[in-house]
Design a protein around this motif. Sequence first.
Motif, PDB file in Angstrom:
ATOM      1  N   GLY A  50       0.815  -1.217   0.000  1.00  0.00           N
ATOM      2  CA  GLY A  50       0.000   0.000   0.000  1.00  0.00           C
ATOM      3  C   GLY A  50       0.844   1.260   0.000  1.00  0.00           C
ATOM      4  N   GLY A  51       1.909   1.261   0.810  1.00  0.00           N
ATOM      5  CA  GLY A  51       2.807   2.418   0.836  1.00  0.00           C
ATOM      6  C   GLY A  51       3.491   2.646  -0.501  1.00  0.00           C
ATOM      7  N   TYR A  52       3.909   1.560  -1.131  1.00  0.00           N
ATOM      8  CA  TYR A  52       4.550   1.661  -2.440  1.00  0.00           C
ATOM      9  C   TYR A  52       3.563   2.147  -3.497  1.00  0.00           C
ATOM     10  CZ  TYR A  52       7.088   0.269  -6.642  1.00  0.00           C
ATOM     11  OH  TYR A  52       7.714   0.273  -7.854  1.00  0.00           O
ATOM     12  N   ALA A  53       2.351   1.643  -3.460  1.00  0.00           N
ATOM     13  CA  ALA A  53       1.349   2.008  -4.459  1.00  0.00           C
ATOM     14  C   ALA A  53       0.866   3.442  -4.290  1.00  0.00           C
ATOM     15  CB  ALA A  53       0.163   1.050  -4.391  1.00  0.00           C
ATOM     16  N   TRP A  65      -0.549  12.440   5.348  1.00  0.00           N
ATOM     17  CA  TRP A  65      -1.432  11.829   6.325  1.00  0.00           C
ATOM     18  C   TRP A  65      -2.015  10.484   5.891  1.00  0.00           C
ATOM     19  CZ3 TRP A  65      -6.454  10.835   5.207  1.00  0.00           C
ATOM     20  CH2 TRP A  65      -7.045  11.555   4.167  1.00  0.00           C
ATOM     21  N   PRO A  66      -2.257  10.205   4.584  1.00  0.00           N
ATOM     22  CA  PRO A  66      -2.758   8.864   4.240  1.00  0.00           C
ATOM     23  C   PRO A  66      -1.758   7.749   4.580  1.00  0.00           C
ATOM     24  CG  PRO A  66      -3.258  10.379   2.462  1.00  0.00           C
ATOM     25  CD  PRO A  66      -2.330  11.101   3.393  1.00  0.00           C
ATOM     26  N   TYR A  67      -0.463   8.054   4.468  1.00  0.00           N
ATOM     27  CA  TYR A  67       0.545   7.051   4.826  1.00  0.00           C
ATOM     28  C   TYR A  67       0.534   6.798   6.337  1.00  0.00           C
ATOM     29  CZ  TYR A  67       4.968   4.580   5.104  1.00  0.00           C
ATOM     30  OH  TYR A  67       5.928   3.637   5.345  1.00  0.00           O
ATOM     31  N   HIS A  68       0.366   7.859   7.119  1.00  0.00           N
ATOM     32  CA  HIS A  68       0.282   7.701   8.572  1.00  0.00           C
ATOM     33  C   HIS A  68      -0.980   6.918   8.946  1.00  0.00           C
ATOM     34  CE1 HIS A  68       3.663  10.346   8.861  1.00  0.00           C
ATOM     35  NE2 HIS A  68       2.985  11.407   8.414  1.00  0.00           N
ATOM     36  N   LEU A  69      -2.064   7.189   8.257  1.00  0.00           N
ATOM     37  CA  LEU A  69      -3.317   6.472   8.501  1.00  0.00           C
ATOM     38  C   LEU A  69      -3.178   4.985   8.156  1.00  0.00           C
ATOM     39  CD1 LEU A  69      -6.280   6.950   9.374  1.00  0.00           C
ATOM     40  CD2 LEU A  69      -6.816   7.203   6.959  1.00  0.00           C
ATOM     41  N   LEU A  70      -2.502   4.692   7.048  1.00  0.00           N
ATOM     42  CA  LEU A  70      -2.241   3.307   6.669  1.00  0.00           C
ATOM     43  C   LEU A  70      -1.429   2.604   7.752  1.00  0.00           C
ATOM     44  CD1 LEU A  70      -2.205   0.968   4.550  1.00  0.00           C
ATOM     45  CD2 LEU A  70      -0.076   1.989   3.707  1.00  0.00           C
ATOM     46  N   THR A  71      -0.430   3.284   8.286  1.00  0.00           N
ATOM     47  CA  THR A  71       0.409   2.689   9.326  1.00  0.00           C
ATOM     48  C   THR A  71      -0.391   2.402  10.590  1.00  0.00           C
ATOM     49  OG1 THR A  71       2.335   3.841   8.423  1.00  0.00           O
ATOM     50  CG2 THR A  71       2.525   2.982  10.664  1.00  0.00           C
ATOM     51  N   VAL A  72      -1.239   3.333  10.986  1.00  0.00           N
ATOM     52  CA  VAL A  72      -2.087   3.105  12.167  1.00  0.00           C
ATOM     53  C   VAL A  72      -3.018   1.922  11.923  1.00  0.00           C
ATOM     54  CG1 VAL A  72      -3.945   4.098  13.557  1.00  0.00           C
ATOM     55  CG2 VAL A  72      -1.940   5.474  13.011  1.00  0.00           C
ATOM     56  N   PHE A  73      -3.580   1.822  10.730  1.00  0.00           N
ATOM     57  CA  PHE A  73      -4.488   0.726  10.400  1.00  0.00           C
ATOM     58  C   PHE A  73      -3.790  -0.627  10.491  1.00  0.00           C
ATOM     59  CE2 PHE A  73      -6.311  -2.082   7.107  1.00  0.00           C
ATOM     60  CZ  PHE A  73      -7.542  -2.309   7.706  1.00  0.00           C
ATOM     61  N   VAL A  74      -2.604  -0.751   9.897  1.00  0.00           N
ATOM     62  CA  VAL A  74      -1.920  -2.053   9.902  1.00  0.00           C
ATOM     63  C   VAL A  74      -1.391  -2.395  11.292  1.00  0.00           C
ATOM     64  CG1 VAL A  74      -1.405  -2.040   7.446  1.00  0.00           C
ATOM     65  CG2 VAL A  74       0.273  -1.126   9.034  1.00  0.00           C
ATOM     66  N   LEU A  75      -1.002  -1.394  12.081  1.00  0.00           N
ATOM     67  CA  LEU A  75      -0.594  -1.684  13.459  1.00  0.00           C
ATOM     68  C   LEU A  75      -1.792  -2.144  14.292  1.00  0.00           C
ATOM     69  CD1 LEU A  75       2.019   1.115  14.207  1.00  0.00           C
ATOM     70  CD2 LEU A  75       2.435  -1.334  13.889  1.00  0.00           C
ATOM     71  N   THR A  76      -2.975  -1.649  13.971  1.00  0.00           N
ATOM     72  CA  THR A  76      -4.195  -2.132  14.625  1.00  0.00           C
ATOM     73  C   THR A  76      -4.447  -3.591  14.261  1.00  0.00           C
ATOM     74  OG1 THR A  76      -5.120   0.090  14.581  1.00  0.00           O
ATOM     75  CG2 THR A  76      -6.661  -1.718  14.928  1.00  0.00           C
ATOM     76  N   LEU A  77      -4.209  -3.951  13.004  1.00  0.00           N
ATOM     77  CA  LEU A  77      -4.338  -5.353  12.600  1.00  0.00           C
ATOM     78  C   LEU A  77      -3.356  -6.240  13.368  1.00  0.00           C
ATOM     79  CD1 LEU A  77      -4.777  -5.162   8.704  1.00  0.00           C
ATOM     80  CD2 LEU A  77      -6.521  -5.600  10.437  1.00  0.00           C
ATOM     81  N   CYS A  78      -2.123  -5.738  13.551  1.00  0.00           N
ATOM     82  CA  CYS A  78      -1.139  -6.495  14.336  1.00  0.00           C
ATOM     83  C   CYS A  78      -1.597  -6.645  15.785  1.00  0.00           C
ATOM     84  CB  CYS A  78       0.219  -5.808  14.298  1.00  0.00           C
ATOM     85  SG  CYS A  78       1.119  -6.078  12.785  1.00  0.00           S
ATOM     86  N   ALA A  79      -2.180  -5.592  16.344  1.00  0.00           N
ATOM     87  CA  ALA A  79      -2.682  -5.663  17.720  1.00  0.00           C
ATOM     88  C   ALA A  79      -3.809  -6.692  17.836  1.00  0.00           C
ATOM     89  CB  ALA A  79      -3.157  -4.291  18.180  1.00  0.00           C
ATOM     90  N   LEU A  80      -4.654  -6.779  16.817  1.00  0.00           N
ATOM     91  CA  LEU A  80      -5.699  -7.801  16.812  1.00  0.00           C
ATOM     92  C   LEU A  80      -5.090  -9.206  16.771  1.00  0.00           C
ATOM     93  CD1 LEU A  80      -8.318  -6.211  14.403  1.00  0.00           C
ATOM     94  CD2 LEU A  80      -8.504  -6.482  16.878  1.00  0.00           C
ATOM     95  N   GLY A  81      -4.015  -9.363  16.019  1.00  0.00           N
ATOM     96  CA  GLY A  81      -3.312 -10.647  15.981  1.00  0.00           C
ATOM     97  C   GLY A  81      -2.711 -10.998  17.333  1.00  0.00           C
TER      98      GLY A  81
END
Length: 138
Positions: A50-53, A65-81
Amino acid sequence: MARKPESHRQPETRMQDGDLIQAQQEGREALTPWVGWFLAPMAWALHQGGGYAMAPWLCELHLRWPYHLLTVFVLTLCALGFGAALHALRRGHRVRPHRSAERLHMMALVGFMLCAAACGGILVEYAGSFWIELCTGV
């Protein structure tokens, strides 16, 4: 000497009774140990891809800010894991037979390790965005 029909023969190898016992898991409980295995690597791949695209688009619009938002989203996925692995680890102490509890415990610990590796990789990629301009080379 007459041969016995195939249906009356004893099996050549006898299975132990313990080999036939399986832990009973129902519904989402059967998938809980697998969540960390798949969610964290998927989040890391989403962050990289996503960051590359989105880099050319971000450079055109001069946005970060969209890159920061993407990072927060994927870190949330890691927290769910992490949460799913913790749930499976706690539940593993109540599973019988013992062999199934050990298997569940191992799967939960590997899920923790995969989540830790994915979170570490995401944070390393994200930290670089503060020192290296996103639009360099685009």
